[in-house]
Write a protein that holds these residues in place. Structure first.
Motif, short mmCIF file in Angstrom:
data_model
loop_
_atom_site.label_atom_id
_atom_site.label_comp_id
_atom_site.label_asym_id
_atom_site.label_seq_id
_atom_site.Cartn_x
_atom_site.Cartn_y
_atom_site.Cartn_z
N GLY A 224 0.80 -1.22 0.00
CA GLY A 224 0.00 0.00 0.00
C GLY A 224 0.83 1.26 0.00
N ALA A 225 0.32 2.32 0.62
CA ALA A 225 0.96 3.63 0.58
C ALA A 225 0.63 4.42 1.83
N VAL A 226 1.51 5.35 2.16
CA VAL A 226 1.31 6.28 3.26
C VAL A 226 1.47 7.69 2.71
N ALA A 227 0.57 8.59 3.07
CA ALA A 227 0.64 9.98 2.63
C ALA A 227 0.73 10.90 3.84
N VAL A 228 1.55 11.93 3.69
CA VAL A 228 1.74 12.95 4.72
C VAL A 228 1.25 14.28 4.17
N CYS A 229 0.43 14.98 4.94
CA CYS A 229 -0.03 16.31 4.55
C CYS A 229 -0.22 17.13 5.83
N ALA A 230 -0.62 18.38 5.68
CA ALA A 230 -0.77 19.25 6.85
C ALA A 230 -1.79 18.73 7.84
N ALA A 231 -2.82 18.03 7.34
CA ALA A 231 -3.88 17.52 8.21
C ALA A 231 -3.48 16.26 8.97
N GLY A 232 -2.37 15.64 8.59
CA GLY A 232 -1.93 14.42 9.26
C GLY A 232 -1.43 13.39 8.26
N GLU A 233 -1.64 12.12 8.58
CA GLU A 233 -1.15 11.03 7.75
C GLU A 233 -2.24 10.00 7.53
N VAL A 234 -2.21 9.40 6.34
CA VAL A 234 -3.14 8.31 6.04
C VAL A 234 -2.37 7.15 5.44
N ARG A 235 -2.86 5.95 5.69
CA ARG A 235 -2.31 4.73 5.09
C ARG A 235 -3.43 3.99 4.38
N VAL A 236 -3.15 3.53 3.16
CA VAL A 236 -4.12 2.72 2.42
C VAL A 236 -3.47 1.39 2.06
N GLU A 237 -4.29 0.35 2.06
CA GLU A 237 -3.81 -0.98 1.71
C GLU A 237 -3.97 -1.21 0.22
N ALA A 238 -3.09 -2.02 -0.34
CA ALA A 238 -3.18 -2.36 -1.76
C ALA A 238 -4.03 -3.61 -1.95
N PRO A 239 -4.84 -3.66 -3.01
CA PRO A 239 -5.59 -4.90 -3.29
C PRO A 239 -4.63 -6.06 -3.54
N ARG A 240 -5.05 -7.25 -3.16
CA ARG A 240 -4.23 -8.45 -3.40
C ARG A 240 -4.50 -8.97 -4.80
N VAL A 241 -3.45 -9.09 -5.59
CA VAL A 241 -3.57 -9.59 -6.96
C VAL A 241 -2.40 -10.51 -7.26
N ASP A 242 -2.53 -11.32 -8.32
CA ASP A 242 -1.42 -12.12 -8.81
C ASP A 242 -0.54 -11.22 -9.66
N VAL A 243 0.73 -11.07 -9.26
CA VAL A 243 1.64 -10.14 -9.92
C VAL A 243 2.29 -10.81 -11.12
N VAL A 244 2.13 -10.17 -12.30
CA VAL A 244 2.85 -10.60 -13.50
C VAL A 244 4.21 -9.92 -13.54
N ASP A 245 4.24 -8.60 -13.45
CA ASP A 245 5.47 -7.85 -13.23
C ASP A 245 5.11 -6.48 -12.67
N THR A 246 6.13 -5.77 -12.17
CA THR A 246 5.88 -4.48 -11.52
C THR A 246 6.20 -3.30 -12.43
N VAL A 247 6.47 -3.56 -13.71
CA VAL A 247 6.83 -2.50 -14.64
C VAL A 247 5.67 -1.50 -14.77
N GLY A 248 5.94 -0.23 -14.48
CA GLY A 248 4.94 0.82 -14.65
C GLY A 248 3.97 0.98 -13.50
N ALA A 249 4.09 0.18 -12.45
CA ALA A 249 3.11 0.26 -11.37
C ALA A 249 3.16 1.60 -10.64
N GLY A 250 4.37 2.04 -10.30
CA GLY A 250 4.50 3.32 -9.62
C GLY A 250 4.04 4.49 -10.47
N ASP A 251 4.28 4.38 -11.79
CA ASP A 251 3.85 5.44 -12.70
C ASP A 251 2.33 5.47 -12.82
N THR A 252 1.70 4.30 -12.81
CA THR A 252 0.24 4.25 -12.80
C THR A 252 -0.30 4.93 -11.55
N PHE A 253 0.31 4.63 -10.40
CA PHE A 253 -0.09 5.26 -9.15
C PHE A 253 0.02 6.78 -9.28
#
Length: 313
Positions: A224-253
């Motif tokens: 998942g991911a954690v975000a920091v902003c003036a209001a505080g912090e949030v954490r979100v979980e990533a959906p569970r999937v079968d990974v083929v490869d991670t190419v481009g995943a961060g760019d999609t995000f």
């Protein structure tokens, strides 16, 4: 696309990913971190223009067609390279990629934002590799009057020298940006042994003085991911999937993050203070879409982000 229409300008490399899988098979896919961000925005239905550095060759033609199919327009001068750049990605048994590059990067003279540019995104190689990196930094600073600035360091150690050298380029762009997305792997390379969320807090720490990013997001792959902003912090979980490869995943995000902020009417220089005041519920809504989009990308080969219809519940 009308030149005066509200749009996102993405600045950076478009190249061919030559992927070698653990079983020895190879394949070529168009890619490049900023190009993947632009592609994501195009598939999500946004008006997006990409300032790139392509050759007038077969690989360049492949990239141009790939971008056009997803509604991405190239800016004037994006075909000025002697040859289209190549990234050679080697995948391990889990689908994770390591990279080697044959790349040149420059920015066509006159490239820049207009008063209808809602956001400028840059990152990765284009923000570090000369001769284009200096021009990218100047473009970003000039664009701040009208546009939200988003940035993803997306480190490529084989091209960026030492972490100390890379940080001389990366940290000024972090300071100039309104939104920064960084992976835990990038933080580990830049600041070995540091807590990635603590680095995010440090980067966002100047927000109280109206300098530095309003939002810093750290991605943790399948965790998942954690975000920091003036209001505080949030954490979100990533959906569970079968990974083929991670190419481009961060760019999609990253592309989905820009899209989500646009959907919340938080892009543009005039919205800078509203973006700084983003509440945690709104930020969570945006991030949930980001991890959902990235999960779709890792479930299929290459940098193949989802279309908007695939993200509609």
């Amino acid at each position: 696309m009308p030149s005066h229409a509200p749009h996102v300008l993405v600045v950076g490399e478009a190249l061919v990913d030559e992927v070698r899988r653990a079983d020895g098979t190879t394949a070529e896919h168009p890619g490049g971190s900023p190009a993947n961000v632009a592609l994501t925005l195009g598939r999500l239905g946004r008006d997006v223009r990409l300032a790139a550095h392509l050759g007038r060759d077969e690989r360049g033609d492949t990239i141009r067609a790939w971008l056009a199919d997803s509604g991405v327009a190239l800016t004037t001068g994006s075909d000025g390279a002697a040859a289209t750049s190549v990234a050679r990605a080697v995948l391990d048994g889990s689908g994770a990629a390591t990279y080697d590059f044959a790349i040149t990067w420059d920015l066509a003279p006159g490239t820049g934002a207009t008063d209808s540019t809602l956001a400028v995104h840059t990152g990765s190689i284009a923000a570090v590799l000369e001769p284009g990196a200096t021009a990218v930094h100047s473009l970003v600073l000039a664009a701040r009057e009208h546009a939200t600035i988003t940035y993803d360091p997306n480190a490529r150690p084989s091209l960026m020298g030492t972490p100390e050298t890379a940080l001389t380029r990366i940290e000024p762009l972090v300071a100039a940006a309104d939104v920064v997305k960084v992976s835990d792997e990038d933080v580990e390379w830049l600041h070995p042994g540091a807590d990635p969320v603590e680095i995010a807090r440090r980067w966002a720490g100047a927000a109280g003085t109206q300098q530095g990013p309003a939002i810093v997001v750290v991605t943790f792959g399948g965790e998942g991911a954690v975000a920091v902003c003036a209001a505080g912090e949030v954490r979100v979980e990533a959906p569970r999937v079968d990974v083929v490869d991670t190419v481009g995943a961060g760019d999609t995000f990253m592309g989905a993050l820009v899209d989500g902020l646009w959907e919340q009417d938080l892009l543009g220089g005039a919205r800078r203070e509203t973006l700084r005041a983003i509440d945690l519920d709104t930020l969570t809504t945006v991030l949930d879409r980001c991890v959902a989009a990235a999960a779709i990308t890792v479930s299929r080969a290459g940098a193949n982000p989802p279309w908007r219809a695939e993200l509609t519940n």
